[in-house]
Scaffold this motif. Structure first.
Motif, PDB file in Angstrom:
ATOM      1  N   ALA A 146      30.372  20.787  22.451  1.00 39.89           N
ATOM      2  CA  ALA A 146      31.304  20.566  21.354  1.00 39.89           C
ATOM      3  C   ALA A 146      32.730  20.345  21.821  1.00 39.89           C
ATOM      4  O   ALA A 146      33.655  20.490  21.055  1.00 39.89           O
ATOM      5  CB  ALA A 146      31.248  21.770  20.421  1.00 39.89           C
ATOM      6  N   CYS A 147      32.924  19.997  23.085  1.00 39.24           N
ATOM      7  CA  CYS A 147      34.280  19.824  23.605  1.00 39.24           C
ATOM      8  C   CYS A 147      34.981  18.639  22.955  1.00 39.24           C
ATOM      9  O   CYS A 147      34.383  17.603  22.717  1.00 39.24           O
ATOM     10  CB  CYS A 147      34.243  19.601  25.116  1.00 39.24           C
ATOM     11  SG  CYS A 147      33.877  21.098  26.040  1.00 39.24           S
ATOM     12  N   ALA A 148      36.275  18.834  22.712  1.00 36.14           N
ATOM     13  CA  ALA A 148      37.100  17.729  22.223  1.00 36.14           C
ATOM     14  C   ALA A 148      37.341  16.770  23.372  1.00 36.14           C
ATOM     15  O   ALA A 148      37.380  17.171  24.532  1.00 36.14           O
ATOM     16  CB  ALA A 148      38.423  18.266  21.681  1.00 36.14           C
ATOM     17  N   GLN A 149      37.483  15.493  23.054  1.00 34.50           N
ATOM     18  CA  GLN A 149      37.710  14.481  24.061  1.00 34.50           C
ATOM     19  C   GLN A 149      38.866  13.591  23.649  1.00 34.50           C
ATOM     20  O   GLN A 149      39.129  13.410  22.465  1.00 34.50           O
ATOM     21  CB  GLN A 149      36.466  13.615  24.233  1.00 34.50           C
ATOM     22  CG  GLN A 149      35.246  14.377  24.675  1.00 34.50           C
ATOM     23  CD  GLN A 149      34.013  13.492  24.710  1.00 34.50           C
ATOM     24  OE1 GLN A 149      33.985  12.428  24.142  1.00 34.50           O
ATOM     25  NE2 GLN A 149      32.994  13.962  25.397  1.00 34.50           N
ATOM     26  N   THR A 150      39.521  13.006  24.648  1.00 28.42           N
ATOM     27  CA  THR A 150      40.538  12.003  24.359  1.00 28.42           C
ATOM     28  C   THR A 150      39.813  10.809  23.748  1.00 28.42           C
ATOM     29  O   THR A 150      38.767  10.401  24.253  1.00 28.42           O
ATOM     30  CB  THR A 150      41.275  11.586  25.647  1.00 28.42           C
ATOM     31  OG1 THR A 150      41.892  12.747  26.198  1.00 28.42           O
ATOM     32  CG2 THR A 150      42.317  10.534  25.362  1.00 28.42           C
ATOM     33  N   PRO A 151      40.337  10.248  22.662  1.00 28.55           N
ATOM     34  CA  PRO A 151      39.639   9.133  21.999  1.00 28.55           C
ATOM     35  C   PRO A 151      39.385   7.957  22.947  1.00 28.55           C
ATOM     36  O   PRO A 151      40.191   7.653  23.828  1.00 28.55           O
ATOM     37  CB  PRO A 151      40.609   8.723  20.886  1.00 28.55           C
ATOM     38  CG  PRO A 151      41.379   9.970  20.592  1.00 28.55           C
ATOM     39  CD  PRO A 151      41.528  10.648  21.922  1.00 28.55           C
ATOM     40  N   MET A 152      38.252   7.312  22.754  1.00 26.68           N
ATOM     41  CA  MET A 152      37.883   6.148  23.553  1.00 26.68           C
ATOM     42  C   MET A 152      38.674   4.910  23.133  1.00 26.68           C
ATOM     43  O   MET A 152      38.821   3.977  23.894  1.00 26.68           O
ATOM     44  CB  MET A 152      36.390   5.870  23.419  1.00 26.68           C
ATOM     45  CG  MET A 152      35.506   7.003  23.919  1.00 26.68           C
ATOM     46  SD  MET A 152      35.514   7.164  25.697  1.00 26.68           S
ATOM     47  CE  MET A 152      34.614   5.718  26.167  1.00 26.68           C
ATOM     48  N   GLY A 153      39.140   4.909  21.909  1.00 29.15           N
ATOM     49  CA  GLY A 153      39.880   3.763  21.392  1.00 29.15           C
ATOM     50  C   GLY A 153      40.259   4.010  19.951  1.00 29.15           C
ATOM     51  O   GLY A 153      39.922   5.035  19.368  1.00 29.15           O
ATOM     52  N   PRO A 154      40.957   3.062  19.354  1.00 30.13           N
ATOM     53  CA  PRO A 154      41.380   3.230  17.964  1.00 30.13           C
ATOM     54  C   PRO A 154      40.220   3.025  16.996  1.00 30.13           C
ATOM     55  O   PRO A 154      39.249   2.340  17.310  1.00 30.13           O
ATOM     56  CB  PRO A 154      42.425   2.124  17.794  1.00 30.13           C
ATOM     57  CG  PRO A 154      42.028   1.079  18.778  1.00 30.13           C
ATOM     58  CD  PRO A 154      41.439   1.822  19.946  1.00 30.13           C
TER      59      PRO A 154
END
Length: 138
Positions: A18-26
Motif C-alpha cells: 500500500a505504499c504511496a508512489q510518485t505519480p507516473m504522469g498527469p
C-alpha cells in the motif's frame, strides 16, 4: 513457523503493498495551443512533467515513513495491551492484532495520501502547460 507469528509477518507485506508512489504522469488532459506543432507540444509536455515531478519530490517517501511508524506504534500498543490482559500469549496475540490493524490503517492512510500527491502533480503540470498557452481538455 508458529501460527501466532503469521500476523506479524503479514503486516509488513500489507504495508509495502500500500505504499504511496510518485505519480507516473498527469491524469489531466492538455491539448496543444492554436498553431502549435506536435514537436513543440511534446517538448513542453516533457518539461512540464519534470516540473511536476519536482513539485511532489519526496512526498511519497515521507508519507510511507509516517505509515510505517504508525504501524510500528500500533504493533507495540497491541503487544502492551495484550501483555497487560493475557500475559505472554496475550502479548503475541495483541502484537499480531496491532500489526494487522496498523498495516490496514497504514494502507488506508497511504491510499488517501496518494490522491493528494496526484492532485498536486496534476496542478503543477496543468499550470506549466497553460503557461505555454496550451489548453486544458474537458
Amino acid at each position: 513457523m508458529k501460527l501466532k507469528q503469521l500476523p506479524l509477518l503479514m503486516a509488513p507485506v500489507l504495508m509495502l503493498a500500500a505504499c504511496a508512489q510518485t505519480p507516473m504522469g498527469p491524469t489531466v488532459m492538455v491539448l496543444p495551443g492554436k498553431d502549435k506543432s506536435y514537436a513543440e507540444f511534446a517538448q513542453e509536455q516533457s518539461f512540464c512533467k519534470s516540473q511536476a515531478n519536482s513539485a511532489v519530490s519526496g512526498q511519497a517517501e515521507n508519507q510511507n515513513h509516517r505509515a510505517l511508524l504508525g504501524g510500528l506504534a500500533t504493533t507495540a500498543l497491541g503487544a502492551g495491551l495484550g501483555a497487560a490482559i493475557g500475559g505472554g500469549s496475550g502479548a503475541a496475540i495483541g502484537a499480531g492484532a496491532g500489526a494487522l490493524g496498523g498495516g490496514l490503517g497504514g494502507s488506508m492512510y497511504t491510499n488517501n495520501q496518494q490522491g493528494g500527491i496526484q492532485t498536486q502533480y496534476n496542478n503543477a503540470y496543468a499550470q506549466c502547460m497553460v503557461a505555454y498557452h496550451n489548453v486544458l481538455g474537458q
